[in-house]
Design an enzyme around this catalytic site. Structure first.
Site, PDB file in Angstrom:
ATOM      1  N   GLY A  11       0.969  -1.159  -0.035  1.00  0.00           N
ATOM      2  CA  GLY A  11      -0.082   0.138   0.065  1.00  0.00           C
ATOM      3  C   GLY A  11       0.878   1.472  -0.106  1.00  0.00           C
ATOM      4  O   GLY A  11       1.913   1.143   0.154  1.00  0.00           O
ATOM      5  N   ASP A  12       0.197   2.273  -0.328  1.00  0.00           N
ATOM      6  CA  ASP A  12       1.021   3.856  -0.074  1.00  0.00           C
ATOM      7  C   ASP A  12       2.063   3.672  -1.258  1.00  0.00           C
ATOM      8  O   ASP A  12       2.994   4.458  -1.215  1.00  0.00           O
ATOM      9  CB  ASP A  12       1.658   4.058   1.054  1.00  0.00           C
ATOM     10  N   ALA A  38      -7.952   4.123   2.989  1.00  0.00           N
ATOM     11  CA  ALA A  38      -7.068   4.565   1.616  1.00  0.00           C
ATOM     12  C   ALA A  38      -6.577   5.980   2.086  1.00  0.00           C
ATOM     13  O   ALA A  38      -7.183   6.874   2.681  1.00  0.00           O
ATOM     14  CB  ALA A  38      -7.674   4.420   0.584  1.00  0.00           C
ATOM     15  N   HIS A  40      -5.090   8.575  -0.539  1.00  0.00           N
ATOM     16  CA  HIS A  40      -4.313   8.891  -1.932  1.00  0.00           C
ATOM     17  C   HIS A  40      -3.870  10.272  -1.778  1.00  0.00           C
ATOM     18  O   HIS A  40      -4.602  11.479  -1.855  1.00  0.00           O
ATOM     19  CB  HIS A  40      -5.048   8.618  -3.067  1.00  0.00           C
ATOM     20  N   THR A 297      -3.510   8.245   8.716  1.00  0.00           N
ATOM     21  CA  THR A 297      -3.140   8.085  10.285  1.00  0.00           C
ATOM     22  C   THR A 297      -1.896   8.959  10.632  1.00  0.00           C
ATOM     23  O   THR A 297      -1.847   9.415  11.765  1.00  0.00           O
ATOM     24  CB  THR A 297      -2.860   6.850  10.395  1.00  0.00           C
ATOM     25  N   ARG A 299       0.755   8.107  10.697  1.00  0.00           N
ATOM     26  CA  ARG A 299       1.984   7.381  11.272  1.00  0.00           C
ATOM     27  C   ARG A 299       3.108   7.489  10.407  1.00  0.00           C
ATOM     28  O   ARG A 299       3.022   7.078   9.241  1.00  0.00           O
ATOM     29  CB  ARG A 299       1.545   6.007  11.096  1.00  0.00           C
TER      30      ARG A 299
HETATM   31  P1  IMP Z   1      -7.237  -1.789   8.130  1.00  0.00           P
HETATM   32  O1  IMP Z   1      -7.346  -1.926   6.558  1.00  0.00           O
HETATM   33  O2  IMP Z   1      -7.617  -0.480   8.754  1.00  0.00           O
HETATM   34  O3  IMP Z   1      -7.915  -3.049   8.773  1.00  0.00           O
HETATM   35  O4  IMP Z   1      -5.643  -2.196   8.289  1.00  0.00           O
HETATM   36  C1  IMP Z   1      -5.216  -3.582   8.014  1.00  0.00           C
HETATM   37  C2  IMP Z   1      -3.715  -3.230   7.576  1.00  0.00           C
HETATM   38  O5  IMP Z   1      -3.822  -2.496   6.432  1.00  0.00           O
HETATM   39  C3  IMP Z   1      -2.721  -2.625   8.579  1.00  0.00           C
HETATM   40  O6  IMP Z   1      -1.454  -3.052   8.374  1.00  0.00           O
HETATM   41  C4  IMP Z   1      -2.889  -1.277   8.059  1.00  0.00           C
HETATM   42  O7  IMP Z   1      -1.753  -0.448   8.336  1.00  0.00           O
HETATM   43  C5  IMP Z   1      -2.745  -1.503   6.621  1.00  0.00           C
HETATM   44  N1  IMP Z   1      -3.449  -0.181   6.001  1.00  0.00           N
HETATM   45  C6  IMP Z   1      -4.714   0.047   5.740  1.00  0.00           C
HETATM   46  N2  IMP Z   1      -5.148   1.117   4.936  1.00  0.00           N
HETATM   47  C7  IMP Z   1      -3.799   1.416   4.394  1.00  0.00           C
HETATM   48  C8  IMP Z   1      -3.207   2.380   3.580  1.00  0.00           C
HETATM   49  O8  IMP Z   1      -4.185   3.223   2.962  1.00  0.00           O
HETATM   50  N3  IMP Z   1      -2.140   2.606   3.259  1.00  0.00           N
HETATM   51  C9  IMP Z   1      -1.164   1.648   3.800  1.00  0.00           C
HETATM   52  N4  IMP Z   1      -1.508   0.595   4.992  1.00  0.00           N
HETATM   53  C10 IMP Z   1      -2.737   0.609   5.038  1.00  0.00           C
END
Ligand code: IMP
Length: 420
Positions: A11-12, A38, A40, A297, A299
């Site tokens: 991702g990202d 997401a 973007h 987030t 982060r």
């Molecule tokens: P969830 O989709 O929020 O349940 O997160 C599940 C996993 O996907 C975790 O490791 C998150 O950090 C990762 N994650 C969810 N959305 C993103 C994103 O947009 N970018 C990068 N990592 C993501």
């Protein structure tokens, strides 16, 4: 032409920039899975925007933007996102939302917090309620967004969902609020969203049958796929190209082009294995030079060298017809760059797939290539790149077996080298 744009890593990767780039010529852009987790980031002539749920084609008024059936929608957050686009002068009249997309309720966010707090080993979710919303969808408890149309029906479904959820999971109370607050927030969002909600299948079918240029915009990447990623440190939907078919409502045979998006290095947020992670000065260099902080987030993203097994694995699962390599400019200034060609586990050589608990033990095996010091952010042709940067790109093409057709050298739409 049906064209899927998918994440080739964790991702990202920069899918938003490439979808925005391709969307200039697209008639339709469809988000097919995921939700507001997401992030973007898009920089174009209108300014800088962080999109979470709205497809990255929104800036082109002639592109129909579909929040597809496989997406989960947090109504209040979507309203905020629409407002921020409108405040930036963007007309959002080209957006449609599938009536079958599921609603992320405040209940799901409470549950996400509760579940993460009660896990001994965290998934590191975005706490946006994504996993719980998909759990309810699969468990047949979920609410489709089209159900908001009939207010009386919606209230009775919401009330029974609220009561059943608190009965099944009393622990979420600690993170939660009242039914009335939830109802008031949802009904206010409903007023804004109703005009956008419709059955999107006829629209999509018409576009496909008329041979229109349809872009399928993935969220996250192959390593966070529910089936094929680093389970359990994954999201709850299918970001791979096969997920487009169910999530958008397009026959798999119609998808003719699949662009995998990869950075020139690797980043990840959240927990789980990341074999090439660098926790030293080099890791910090990539984080600072690449501005690696999560768009949703905030982060900091963990960073590391490019992982070829991930790209090869994704090439099979996604059927890439081409790759786009993002952020090559971030590597400028290094005398050497490394790529992980395979892993070592107990003295044996491994590629993917490996289960997450084994991947956690795997040691990356690197090949080191010459770096380059030149600023490449102004390069617009492959031949403008320094020799070492060209060799880096060619080496990856050779190891993955897929052409790298686009190379991004900066955040702006025009900072893109096309080798078409
Ligand atoms: P969830 O989709 O929020 O349940 O997160 C599940 C996993 O996907 C975790 O490791 C998150 O950090 C990762 N994650 C969810 N959305 C993103 C994103 O947009 N970018 C990068 N990592 C993501």
């Amino acid at each position: 032409m049906i064209h899927a744009v998918v994440g080739a890593q964790y991702g990202d990767e920069g899918k938003g920039k490439m979808v925005d780039y391709f969307a200039v010529q697209a008639d339709m852009v469809i988000r097919y899975q995921g939700g507001g987790n997401a992030g973007h980031t898009i920089v174009n002539e209108h300014g800088k925007f962080a999109l979470h749920l709205v497809p990255s084609g929104i800036f082109n008024p002639n592109t129909v933007c579909v929040v597809g059936t496989g997406v989960v929608v947090h109504p209040m957050n979507l309203v905020k996102e629409l407002k921020s686009l409108q405040d930036g002068g963007i007309d959002t009249g080209n957006l449609v939302i599938s009536n079958r997309a599921h609603i992320v309720l405040p209940l799901h966010i409470w549950q996400d917090q509760y579940e993460e707090a009660s896990r001994s080993k965290k998934v590191g979710t975005t706490l946006q309620g994504i996993g719980p919303a998909y759990q309810d969808k699969a468990g047949r408890f979920g609410l489709q967004i089209g159900e908001m149309k009939d207010l009386e029906h919606f209230r009775s479904r919401l009330l029974s969902t609220y009561e059943a959820k608190l009965k099944r999971m009393p622990g979420i109370r600690e993170f939660g609020g009242s039914f009335d607050d939830m109802w008031n927030e949802l009904t206010a969002a409903r007023e804004v969203l109703l005009p956008y909600i419709q059955d999107t299948l006829p629209l999509i079918r018409q576009a496909v049958e008329a041979g229109k240029h349809v872009l399928l915009e993935g969220q996250l990447g192959v390593m966070r796929d529910l089936d094929w990623g680093v389970y359990p440190f994954v999201t709850s939907s299918s970001p791979i190209s096969g997920g487009t078919s169910a999530g958008a409502g397009i026959p798999p045979t119609a998808i003719k082009r699949v662009t995998g998006i990869t950075k020139a290095y690797t980043t990840a947020v959240g927990e789980g294995p990341f074999p090439t992670k660098l926790e030293d000065e080099m890791g910090k260099f990539l984080q600072e030079h690449g501005h690696e902080y999560g768009a949703t987030t905030g982060r900091p993203r963990a960073t590391g060298w490019l992982d070829i097994p991930t790209l090869r694995y994704g090439a099979w699962l996604n059927g890439y017809t081409e790759l786009a390599m993002m952020k090559l400019d971030v590597l400028s200034g290094l005398s050497e760059v490394s790529i992980c060609t395979h892993y070592d586990l107990n003295g044996q050589s491994y590629d993917l797939p490996l289960p997450a608990y084994e991947l956690e033990q795997a040691q990356p095996v690197y090949e080191t290539l010459a770096g380059w010091t030149e600023d490449i952010s102004g390069c617009r042709k492959f031949d403008d790149l320094p020799e070492a940067a060209k060799e880096f790109v060619q080496k990856i093409e050779e190891l993955v077996g897929v052409p790298i057709r686009y190379i991004s050298v900066g955040p702006e739409r025009n900072q893109t080298i096309s080798r078409e």
